[in-house]
Design an enzyme around this catalytic site. Structure first.
Site, short mmCIF file in Angstrom:
data_model
loop_
_atom_site.label_atom_id
_atom_site.label_comp_id
_atom_site.label_asym_id
_atom_site.label_seq_id
_atom_site.Cartn_x
_atom_site.Cartn_y
_atom_site.Cartn_z
N ARG A 172 9.33 6.34 5.09
CA ARG A 172 8.63 7.47 4.49
C ARG A 172 7.99 8.39 5.53
NH1 ARG A 172 11.52 5.36 1.69
NH2 ARG A 172 11.17 4.42 -0.36
N SER A 221 4.93 7.02 -6.55
CA SER A 221 4.37 5.87 -5.85
C SER A 221 3.20 6.31 -4.98
CB SER A 221 5.44 5.20 -4.99
OG SER A 221 6.45 4.65 -5.81
N GLU A 291 1.18 6.88 0.38
CA GLU A 291 2.51 7.50 0.37
C GLU A 291 2.41 8.92 -0.17
OE1 GLU A 291 6.92 6.84 -1.65
OE2 GLU A 291 5.78 5.11 -0.95
#
Length: 298
Positions: A172, A221, A291
């Site tokens: 990520r 998320s 995130e």
């Protein structure tokens, strides 16, 4: 407030003090000092060249993985519209995609052209620009697995083509500099059967529907999975399921999702996330990393 650049020849829409809450999934947050919606790539390049790096620039896609803080976003928010949403199949099981193309369109175009390997993009609620910047992933695959090159406008206005190896991808994360705007990307899949590809996309869609609160005001998320673990399990084990702060709540359905139950402020949502991180750390000794991107002034 005077425009940040001379507007002669600029064909897109430039709005001062533009509300952003309606443009993000959480439906919360403040204004952009300036919101620019370019008419096309040439218009965007001209605007960024004239800006010359004098103000911070942030690209905005679907706003699915984003908290816009209540004090708003300084500088320029660039929103890429339909002119950047095209997807074209090419030779060798490749797709060339505009940065504004949503994942479901990329996956569907791949299916229609018998290109396998991109089905996972059906499960990411965002656009190509965000996928590329954050190495988006789901269901065991990530952008680093399928990206060949991307075109990026740098803060000074220069447009460059970067191979995947230059992006410094990790989980990520990419090494793209702040203010760089992804405008297109080329993905490579593999030959596949459209029916099998479609079946896998349907499986992914059903899995999301069953396990995630996708019909609420959420942001996807919230925390990155720690190495060797699952964020939702740590949140659940810390007793955070259903926990609330103001109008924000930890989802009962999937504990790695935060929800705006109605009139939550961005401070409620971010503050709840920080409380969850503290409780998880006290319970497990693991400090979860965000995130969801959090931008703007408190």
């Amino acid at each position: 407030m005077s425009a940040p650049v001379p507007l002669e020849g600029i064909r897109g829409d430039l709005t001062c003090k533009a509300p952003l809450a309606k443009l993000v999934w959480f439906k919360s947050g403040g204004q952009a000092d300036w919101l620019f919606e370019p008419a096309d790539l040439a218009d965007l390049r001209l605007f960024i060249e004239r800006l010359g790096g004098q103000l911070p620039v942030m690209a905005l896609g679907l706003g699915s993985n984003l908290i816009i803080r209540d004090g708003g976003v300084p500088g320029i928010v660039v929103r890429l519209g339909k002119a950047f949403a095209g997807v074209e199949a090419g030779e060798g099981s490749t797709l060339t995609c505009g940065a504004g193309a949503p994942g479901i369109l990329v996956a569907s175009t791949a299916r229609d052209n018998g290109i396998a390997g991109l089905e996972f993009l059906r499960g990411i609620p965002g656009t190509v620009g965000g996928f590329v910047r954050m190495n988006g992933g789901a269901y065991g695959s990530e952008v680093a697995d399928v990206l060949e090159t991307c075109e990026v406008i740098l803060p000074g206005g220069e447009m460059v083509t970067l191979p995947v190896g230059d992006l410094g991808y990790s989980y990520r994360h990419s090494d793209l500099p702040d203010g760089a705007i992804v405008v297109s990307a080329r993905f490579r899949g593999r030959p596949g059967d459209p029916q099998e590809i479609g079946a896998e996309m349907d499986r992914i869609a059903e899995a999301r529907e069953q396990s995630q609160p996708i019909r609420t005001k959420t942001g996807g998320s919230t925390f990155k999975n720690p190495e060797g673990g699952k964020a939702w399990q740590l949140v659940d084990a810390a007793g955070c399921r259903g926990m609330m702060l103001g109008g924000a709540q930890v989802s009962e359905k999937h504990t790695n999702f935060l929800i705006n139950t109605g009139e939550a402020t961005s401070a409620d949502i971010e503050g709840l996330g920080e409380l969850v991180r503290e409780k998880v750390y006290k319970n497990s000794g693991i400090m979860l990393d965000w995130e969801i991107q959090r931008v703007g002034r408190p």
